[in-house]
Design an enzyme around this catalytic site. Structure first.
Site, short mmCIF file in Angstrom:
data_model
loop_
_atom_site.label_atom_id
_atom_site.label_comp_id
_atom_site.label_asym_id
_atom_site.label_seq_id
_atom_site.Cartn_x
_atom_site.Cartn_y
_atom_site.Cartn_z
N CYS A 10 -18.62 48.46 30.32
CA CYS A 10 -17.70 49.52 30.77
C CYS A 10 -18.36 50.39 31.83
O CYS A 10 -19.46 50.92 31.64
CB CYS A 10 -17.25 50.31 29.54
SG CYS A 10 -17.34 52.08 29.62
N CYS A 49 -19.43 53.87 31.06
CA CYS A 49 -20.62 53.91 30.19
C CYS A 49 -21.88 53.73 31.04
O CYS A 49 -22.89 54.40 30.83
CB CYS A 49 -20.57 52.83 29.13
SG CYS A 49 -19.07 52.91 28.13
N ASN A 76 -44.64 61.76 34.61
CA ASN A 76 -44.03 62.78 33.75
C ASN A 76 -43.11 62.17 32.71
O ASN A 76 -43.02 62.68 31.59
CB ASN A 76 -43.28 63.83 34.58
CG ASN A 76 -44.18 65.00 34.91
OD1 ASN A 76 -45.27 65.14 34.34
ND2 ASN A 76 -43.75 65.86 35.82
P1 FAD Z 1 -52.90 61.45 31.57
O1 FAD Z 1 -51.45 61.28 31.29
O2 FAD Z 1 -53.74 60.25 31.54
O3 FAD Z 1 -53.05 62.20 32.95
C1 FAD Z 1 -54.32 62.35 33.58
C2 FAD Z 1 -54.31 63.61 34.40
O4 FAD Z 1 -53.36 63.49 35.46
C3 FAD Z 1 -53.84 64.85 33.63
O5 FAD Z 1 -54.92 65.44 32.98
C4 FAD Z 1 -53.29 65.73 34.74
O6 FAD Z 1 -54.33 66.42 35.39
C5 FAD Z 1 -52.72 64.73 35.72
N1 FAD Z 1 -51.28 64.53 35.53
C6 FAD Z 1 -50.55 64.62 34.39
N2 FAD Z 1 -49.26 64.35 34.65
C7 FAD Z 1 -49.18 64.08 35.97
C8 FAD Z 1 -48.12 63.74 36.83
N3 FAD Z 1 -46.87 63.65 36.38
N4 FAD Z 1 -48.40 63.51 38.13
C9 FAD Z 1 -49.66 63.62 38.62
N5 FAD Z 1 -50.70 63.95 37.83
C10 FAD Z 1 -50.46 64.18 36.54
N6 FAD Z 1 -50.13 55.51 26.50
C11 FAD Z 1 -49.30 55.22 25.46
O7 FAD Z 1 -49.60 55.61 24.34
N7 FAD Z 1 -48.12 54.56 25.67
C12 FAD Z 1 -47.75 54.12 26.90
O8 FAD Z 1 -46.70 53.51 27.07
C13 FAD Z 1 -48.62 54.38 27.99
N8 FAD Z 1 -48.33 53.93 29.24
C14 FAD Z 1 -49.24 54.07 30.25
C15 FAD Z 1 -48.98 53.51 31.49
C16 FAD Z 1 -49.91 53.60 32.52
C17 FAD Z 1 -49.60 52.98 33.85
C18 FAD Z 1 -51.13 54.29 32.29
C19 FAD Z 1 -52.15 54.39 33.40
C20 FAD Z 1 -51.39 54.87 31.08
C21 FAD Z 1 -50.46 54.77 30.03
N9 FAD Z 1 -50.70 55.31 28.77
C22 FAD Z 1 -49.82 55.09 27.74
C23 FAD Z 1 -51.83 56.23 28.57
C24 FAD Z 1 -51.36 57.69 28.70
O9 FAD Z 1 -50.37 57.82 29.72
C25 FAD Z 1 -52.49 58.63 29.06
O10 FAD Z 1 -53.14 58.16 30.20
C26 FAD Z 1 -53.53 58.80 27.96
O11 FAD Z 1 -52.88 59.18 26.75
C27 FAD Z 1 -54.55 59.90 28.33
O12 FAD Z 1 -53.85 61.11 28.52
P2 FAD Z 1 -54.43 62.36 29.30
O13 FAD Z 1 -54.26 63.57 28.45
O14 FAD Z 1 -55.80 62.13 29.77
O15 FAD Z 1 -53.46 62.56 30.56
#
Ligand code: FAD
Length: 516
Positions: free
Chosen positions: A42, A45, A451
């Protein structure tokens, strides 16, 4: 049949109903549910599905009190369920209160706007008039009186009470109350402008505005850039002592103690460190790739793209850039259809002794340190690396706007050790990467997808309590990135964001502390 076949996937934070789970999800649940009954063929949807996904992200924090679900009535096995609930047209939205009985057909949710804001307000109205028994995780949503506030700390043991003063037609107070429901040590109450005694006591003149009220009777105004939901939520989640429920309290001294292998390295949270980028390269090239003794086919082209963008855009020290260039040249000269990892490793380790070319051995995480060895580190480094590369490609006015993103996509797909991560990332890439048409959109695409991931992972076990997942950058880090529409909805100022990202991840702005 997989749950991925309809308009939604498991990454959308929407419960996907099937004949197997429908009763356990809808009957006797401790949370209320709003269900979308749709048919995947649909057009309405299909058009509505992005809004439903946006709503799911927007009210993700409300899940313990009210959750979203969806069911594809076009899938034959689901047909009897849709008939059971009396669904005749699509999309149909229905509200199921908590503790619904097996014979409940749900309540209509028809009239009113179908945008995120309108739907969110409708959900609040439904929750407010929720019959007994009240969903246990849902905080009180009614307005507070002076008498209630005067006695508040006698019956509540929280450290912070946030009072949101507003007019009767404002939803901000209830939205923030629900946004904070998974956080401990804080309660939020809405107070109406007509509550004269409290308004006079605190000297409130702006509606909405937010005040923090303490057991001693002291109060202070919460200072935010804009008097709007998102700004209150960002600020309240970050108050000292406020922590996501169910997480062990972070102990600051933990960070300063030696962890098992490493000394804690003090760092500035608002900066990017070259040591993290080099550590990421080391881990990716020397550990992750080593799991593939023979690299061929799709994986080989993924490797070529990855090394090529590194050689072009990695803003490293001359030593490291020379090494990446020599690996790239070597790889481009390989005509075989497959490659052994050990031959790549020789070039990485510069066994041919190309002058002034080396990739330092080992990891030294700095901005990507975690409070425990299982937090952050490599995945943090991977995100950071690709943000830096999209920004560098933009500055270098590269020709192909998708070059870096496609390199990331294929690397993550072929090599990234976290398989669930790679599936999720591939889903996001399939959905929208092809729309990226300029280098600056590539920078913004990666920011917004990151994000998305942050939204999905906020509160997950893998979240370091010292580094909560937020919609980044916070208003403190980039005030001009945030704005509000006339309606009070939060908006990202894309131009300011781009300026911010270009500076935050720029080569001039990288810090070289802790490099060997
Ligand atoms: P991270 O998310 O690793 O971010 C690192 C730093 O980047 C942050 O400290 C901040 O300074 C900066 N940052 C944060 N948000 C943004 C933004 N929007 N734009 C630019 N900079 C930013 N983990 C899972 O459990 N499930 C998943 O499906 C998963 N998918 C992932 C996919 C990819 C491609 C990658 C690289 C990682 C994935 N991870 C996933 C891991 C997770 O996203 C984090 O990298 C991990 O949990 C470490 O988190 P962190 O607190 O160091 O921040």
């Amino acid at each position: 049949f997989t749950t991925e076949a309809g308009l939604y996937t498991a990454s959308d934070q929407i419960v996907i109903l099937t004949p197997d789970n429908v009763d356990s999800v809808l009957v006797n649940s401790t949370a209320a549910l709003v269900v979308e009954f749709y048919a995947s063929w649909c057009g309405h949807c299909v058009a509505f599905s992005p809004e439903w996904k946006r709503l799911a992200r927007d009210i993700k924090e409300w899940k313990p009190a009210v959750d979203l679900a969806a069911i594809d009535c076009a899938y034959e096995d689901n047909g009897p369920i849709c008939s059971r609930f009396g669904v005749k047209g699509y999309p149909t939205l229905k509200f199921f209160h908590a503790y619904s009985k097996p014979d409940s057909k749900g309540q209509g949710f028809r009239e009113g706007p179908r945008d995120v804001r309108g739907l969110r307000h409708k959900i609040i109205e439904k929750m407010e008039t929720h019959e007994e028994p009240w969903p246990p995780a849902c905080p009180p949503l009614e307005t507070a009186s002076k008498a209630e506030i005067d006695n508040f700390f006698e019956t509540n043991s929280v450290e912070h009470l946030a009072l949101i003063f507003e007019t009767s037609n404002s939803y901000v107070g209830r939205e923030v109350t629900l946004d904070l429901l998974q956080y401990e040590n804080i309660a939020v109450r809405r107070v109406l402008r007509t509550e004269d005694a409290l308004v006079a006591k605190l000297g409130v003149t702006d509606f909405p505005s937010c005040y923090l009220y303490y057991p001693s009777g002291n109060f202070t105004r919460l200072h935010v850039q804009n008097e709007a939901r998102t700004f209150y939520t960002y600020a309240l989640q970050r108050l000292p002592g406020v922590l996501r429920a169910g997480k062990p309290p972070p102990v600051t001294s933990d960070l300063l103690k030696n962890t098992t292998e490493d000394q804690w390295r003090p760092f500035n949270r608002s900066r990017v460190y070259m040591a993290d980028l080099e550590s990421t390269l080391h881990y990716s090239l020397r550990l992750e790739l080593a799991a593939h003794p023979v690299i061929k086919g799709e994986a080989l082209s993924a490797l070529q793209r990855y090394i090529s963008v590194l050689a072009k855009y990695f803003p490293g020290r001359p030593l490291v850039r020379n090494l990446l260039k020599s690996v790239d040249t070597w790889l481009k000269g390989q005509n075989d259809t497959e490659l052994s990892y050990s031959s790549l490793r020789d070039v990485l380790d510069n066994t041919a002794e190309v002058p002034d070319a080396a990739l330092p051995d080992g990891v030294r995480w700095v901005g990507c340190q975690g409070s425990k060895p299982h937090f952050r580190r490599y995945p943090c480094g991977m995100w950071t690396l690709f943000h830096v590369l999209t920004v560098q490609a933009n500055e270098a006015a590269g020709k192909d706007p998708q070059e870096v993103l496609q390199a990331m996509r294929s690397y993550i797909h072929s090599f990234f050790g976290c398989q669930a991560c790679s599936t999720h990332f591939e889903n996001m890439a399939k959905e929208s990467m092809s729309y990226v048409g300029t280098l600056s959109t590539a920078v913004l695409w990666l920011w917004s997808r990151h994000n998305h991931v942050n939204n999905r992972l906020a509160g997950a076990l893998s979240e370091d309590p010292h580094f909560p997942k937020i919609q980044w950058p916070s208003p403190e880090l980039c005030p001009s990135c945030h704005g509000v529409k006339k309606s009070g909805e939060h908006t990202w100022n894309q131009e300011e964001l781009l300026t911010f990202l270009r500076s935050h991840f720029s080569s001039e702005h990288l810090l070289s502390d802790y490099l060997e």
